[in-house]
Design a protein around this motif. Structure first.
Motif, short mmCIF file in Angstrom:
data_model
loop_
_atom_site.label_atom_id
_atom_site.label_comp_id
_atom_site.label_asym_id
_atom_site.label_seq_id
_atom_site.Cartn_x
_atom_site.Cartn_y
_atom_site.Cartn_z
N MET A 527 56.68 114.25 33.65
CA MET A 527 56.03 112.99 34.04
C MET A 527 54.59 113.29 34.44
SD MET A 527 56.99 110.62 37.34
CE MET A 527 55.75 109.63 38.14
N PHE A 528 53.68 112.45 33.95
CA PHE A 528 52.26 112.68 34.24
C PHE A 528 51.56 111.37 34.57
CE2 PHE A 528 47.88 112.55 32.52
CZ PHE A 528 47.28 113.37 33.46
N GLY A 529 50.65 111.43 35.57
CA GLY A 529 49.76 110.32 35.88
C GLY A 529 50.46 109.10 36.44
N GLY A 530 49.77 107.96 36.38
CA GLY A 530 50.30 106.69 36.84
C GLY A 530 49.67 106.23 38.14
N ILE A 531 50.13 105.09 38.63
CA ILE A 531 49.66 104.50 39.87
C ILE A 531 50.79 104.59 40.90
CG2 ILE A 531 48.63 102.48 40.98
CD1 ILE A 531 48.05 101.40 38.20
N GLN A 532 50.52 105.18 42.02
CA GLN A 532 51.52 105.28 43.07
C GLN A 532 51.46 104.01 43.93
OE1 GLN A 532 50.91 108.92 45.22
NE2 GLN A 532 51.64 110.20 43.55
N THR A 533 52.30 103.07 43.60
CA THR A 533 52.35 101.81 44.33
C THR A 533 53.71 101.17 44.10
OG1 THR A 533 51.20 99.72 44.71
CG2 THR A 533 51.46 100.38 42.44
N ASP A 534 54.07 100.28 45.00
CA ASP A 534 55.34 99.57 44.93
C ASP A 534 55.05 98.11 44.63
OD1 ASP A 534 57.85 98.55 45.18
OD2 ASP A 534 57.98 98.76 47.35
N LEU A 535 55.36 97.69 43.42
CA LEU A 535 55.10 96.31 43.05
C LEU A 535 55.89 95.33 43.91
CD1 LEU A 535 55.00 96.45 39.15
CD2 LEU A 535 53.11 96.49 40.76
N GLY A 536 57.14 95.67 44.20
CA GLY A 536 57.98 94.75 44.95
C GLY A 536 57.55 94.58 46.39
N GLY A 537 56.85 95.57 46.97
CA GLY A 537 56.47 95.48 48.36
C GLY A 537 55.09 94.91 48.58
N MET A 538 54.40 94.55 47.53
CA MET A 538 53.04 94.03 47.68
C MET A 538 53.09 92.55 48.04
SD MET A 538 51.23 95.92 44.47
CE MET A 538 49.63 95.40 45.00
N GLN A 539 52.24 92.16 48.94
CA GLN A 539 52.21 90.78 49.40
C GLN A 539 50.95 90.08 48.89
OE1 GLN A 539 54.95 89.94 50.87
NE2 GLN A 539 55.58 92.08 50.75
N ARG A 540 50.97 88.79 48.93
CA ARG A 540 49.84 88.01 48.46
C ARG A 540 48.62 88.25 49.34
NH1 ARG A 540 50.58 81.68 47.99
NH2 ARG A 540 52.37 82.47 46.85
N GLY A 541 47.59 88.86 48.76
CA GLY A 541 46.34 89.06 49.47
C GLY A 541 46.33 90.23 50.41
N VAL A 542 47.46 90.93 50.63
CA VAL A 542 47.50 92.05 51.55
C VAL A 542 48.20 93.21 50.87
CG1 VAL A 542 48.38 92.91 53.76
CG2 VAL A 542 47.51 90.57 53.57
N ASP A 543 47.56 94.36 50.86
CA ASP A 543 48.14 95.57 50.32
C ASP A 543 48.17 96.60 51.44
OD1 ASP A 543 47.37 97.82 47.55
OD2 ASP A 543 49.09 97.63 48.86
N VAL A 544 49.37 96.85 51.97
CA VAL A 544 49.47 97.70 53.14
C VAL A 544 49.01 99.11 52.82
CG1 VAL A 544 51.08 98.66 54.82
CG2 VAL A 544 51.31 96.28 54.10
N LYS A 545 49.39 99.60 51.67
CA LYS A 545 49.01 100.96 51.29
C LYS A 545 48.07 100.91 50.10
CE LYS A 545 50.77 105.50 50.03
NZ LYS A 545 51.97 106.34 49.79
N GLN A 546 46.98 101.63 50.19
CA GLN A 546 46.04 101.64 49.10
C GLN A 546 46.66 102.29 47.86
OE1 GLN A 546 42.45 103.50 50.37
NE2 GLN A 546 41.97 101.94 51.89
N GLN A 547 46.31 101.76 46.72
CA GLN A 547 46.86 102.27 45.47
C GLN A 547 46.18 103.58 45.10
OE1 GLN A 547 45.76 98.81 43.43
NE2 GLN A 547 47.73 97.79 43.62
N THR A 548 46.98 104.51 44.61
CA THR A 548 46.48 105.83 44.27
C THR A 548 46.78 106.11 42.80
OG1 THR A 548 46.89 106.64 46.51
CG2 THR A 548 46.60 108.29 44.79
N VAL A 549 45.74 106.39 42.04
CA VAL A 549 45.90 106.81 40.65
C VAL A 549 46.06 108.32 40.65
CG1 VAL A 549 44.90 106.82 38.35
CG2 VAL A 549 44.56 104.86 39.85
#
Length: 563
Positions: A527-549
């Protein structure tokens, strides 16, 4: 006695000892060399290869592969997602992709799986255009790159997104790119799937100018001629971001995908080519509750008669206390995720698709399906069979919320929310604030730096939470799991089955990642690369954890190999 000892050599070792020694060697560079030593070693090595294959298949069937991150991954390869990749000659080849700012690449990298080293081939010829979401497949001694998409740029002004129908061929033996101009070329597309069967390349689906399709195009690789296949009868919904897998010379499997707003598919289709008249068949999916929650942003990889999908699970994680439990929440609804804020693709429905996972609407809950336009606040990812996605800038900024009178106090009153998970989401945010307050109090007791959190914006607190959590607990908050689909009866009975999900959490499992690439090596998955984020946990207008490529390389291997 001394003469006897001097005449002893490695050939006198018992076969069991030789098998153990040979099993510790690299399957990419050493197995073949050992087979060429003598006839006895050739026989022993064949037994080792067969044993390793059985162990790997058993680990896949039981979802017991273990995670391992490459220790030799360096920063020479830029972090990326939506790239294309394939396996060829003991190496993983990676092309293109994009960064968090939406910058696309046209570079080609080779990851030598024998030495675990990145190599930048000094290619000549006609380079492809920088793009993402293209398909890259191996054909004989070449790599074939087709299609792709590039993000619109502000300079020059009003430059729209570009969809490509370019066909490039790369020859690794001479390190040369060549552009081919076949006749009757299809329109530019991205997020499609490509498969090689014999001397043909079969392309299904994809998106063009924000409109998805369900067409099947066939490229004759001998005469370099495109043909649009006319398939009558039932057909899959138009989609992009699906996984396209070859079962045999007469059958192709299509798994998941996305067709637009609220049109995430978890269905499975079979394309039969055993007669002159091709046909589609929708397969029965058993145990869908064991499948991956989102298939359109997690590419699948075929291993024997099984298909592996790496994703988080929506089930409570009770087997390991260190794994934080997360409950699925509805993705943010944002119709401005498409390029230049054009909204959702024309003609797409706004209601939930009937192909969504069953049981969600029946239970009285809204369907948690999403498409590229609602995946993240400011980007438009759309996965491909090679792990690609429609790239767009990933915003790391968080809207500043109104400051509260005290840390951990409820957020200011707002208008009543119509979201079903509003109270749950608010509870989670309050828990985050409470943990941050406890951390500050601990710093004050220990004489550490103090901060005035009374008037500090809540969004600033959110931005500081991610590094604090990583220090306290190195394990992933939302780790990735193996979801295994049994396709052994796909052709004979038109049935596929999701195997039981093993929720034992691996300490080395990465954080939930999307739009990565996944290929099968020799006795391992890469497995290589990608975005480390949780689509299901993201809220409207607020992203608790910054997305990491990411530019990390992870392996899924058997416990025997790891020892």
């Amino acid at each position: 006695m001394d003469e006897v000892n001097c005449s002893a050599n490695i050939k006198d070792l018992p076969q069991e000892i030789l098998e153990y020694i040979f099993s510790l060697l690299s399957p990419y560079k050493d197995f073949k060399s050992v087979m060429l030593v003598c006839r006895d070693w050739h026989t022993v090595m064949l037994g080792v290869v067969n044993q390793e294959f059985i162990l790997f298949q058993h680990a896949v069937n039981t979802a017991s592969l273990l995670w391992e991150q490459s220790a030799k991954t360096t920063s020479v390869v830029t972090e990326r997602y939506s790239h294309s990749s394939c396996y060829y000659d003991r190496s993983m080849f990676v092309f293109g992709g994009c960064t968090a700012t939406g910058t696309t690449f046209n570079d080609l990298w080779q990851f030598d799986l024998a030495t675990r080293q990145w190599i930048r081939p000094l290619a000549v010829g006609t380079y492809p255009t920088p793009k993402a979401c293209a398909s890259l497949v191996a054909y004989k001694d070449t790599l074939i790159l087709f299609g792709g998409w590039s993000h619109p740029t502000p300079y020059p002004l009003h430059q729209a997104a570009r969809f490509f129908n370019q066909l490039h061929i790369y020859c690794p033996l001479v390190s040369r790119w060549s552009q081919v101009m076949p006749s009757n070329s299809p329109p530019g597309k991205a997020g499609h799937g490509s498969s090689i069967i014999g001397d043909t390349m079969i392309v299904f689906g994809g998106s063009y100018q924000l409109i998805s399709c369900n067409e099947v195009w066939v490229l004759d690789l001998v005469y370099m001629n495109w043909t649009l296949k006319d398939i009558q009868g039932v057909k899959p919904h138009a989609r992009y971001g699906h996984s396209q897998l070859v079962l045999d010379n007469k059958h192709i499997l299509v798994l998941g995908g996305c067709g637009g707003s609220n049109m995430q598919f978890n269905d499975v289709w079979l394309l039969s080519m055993d007669t002159d008249v091709w046909s589609w068949s929708q397969l029965q999916v058993n145990n869908p509750e064991n499948g991956a929650p989102q298939l359109w942003c997690h590419p699948a990889c075929k291993v024997g008669d099984k298909v592996v999908v790496l994703s988080k699970t929506n089930r409570p994680q009770t087997d390991r206390p260190a794994c934080k439990q997360t409950s699925p929440s509805r993705p943010p609804h944002n119709n401005h995720g498409w390029p230049e804020g054009r909204g959702q693709p024309p003609g797409q429905r706004k209601t939930a698709s009937p192909d969504c996972r069953s049981g969600q609407e029946a239970s009285g809950q809204l369907c948690h399906c999403s498409n590229a336009s609602v995946a993240t606040p400011n980007n438009v990812p759309v996965a491909t069979s090679s792990g690609g996605s429609f790239p767009a800038p990933l915003s790391n900024t968080v809207p500043v919320a109104a400051s509260s009178s005290s840390v951990g106090a409820p957020a200011p009153q707002r208008m009543p929310s119509i979201r079903p998970n509003a109270m749950r989401n608010r509870k989670k945010l309050l828990e985050v604030l409470q943990r941050y307050e406890d951390r500050i109090k601990a710093q004050r007791r220990d004489g550490g730096p103090q901060r005035d959190l009374v008037n500090e914006p809540v969004a600033a607190i959110f931005n500081l939470m991610a590094p604090a959590a990583s220090v306290q607990n190195t394990a992933a908050v939302n780790p990735m799991y193996m979801h295994v689909l049994d396709i052994s009866e796909a052709v004979s009975k038109r049935v596929v089955t999701w195997l039981p999900l093993h929720t034992n959490c691996d300490d080395n499992a990465p954080e939930e990642t999307i739009f990565y690439s996944l290929i099968e090596g020799r006795g391992e998955l890469i497995m290589f690369g990608g975005i480390q984020t949780d689509l299901g946990g993201m809220q409207r207008g607020v992203d608790v954890k910054q997305q990491t490529v990411s530019n990390s390389v992870h392996y899924l291997r058997t416990e025997h190999v790891l020892r």
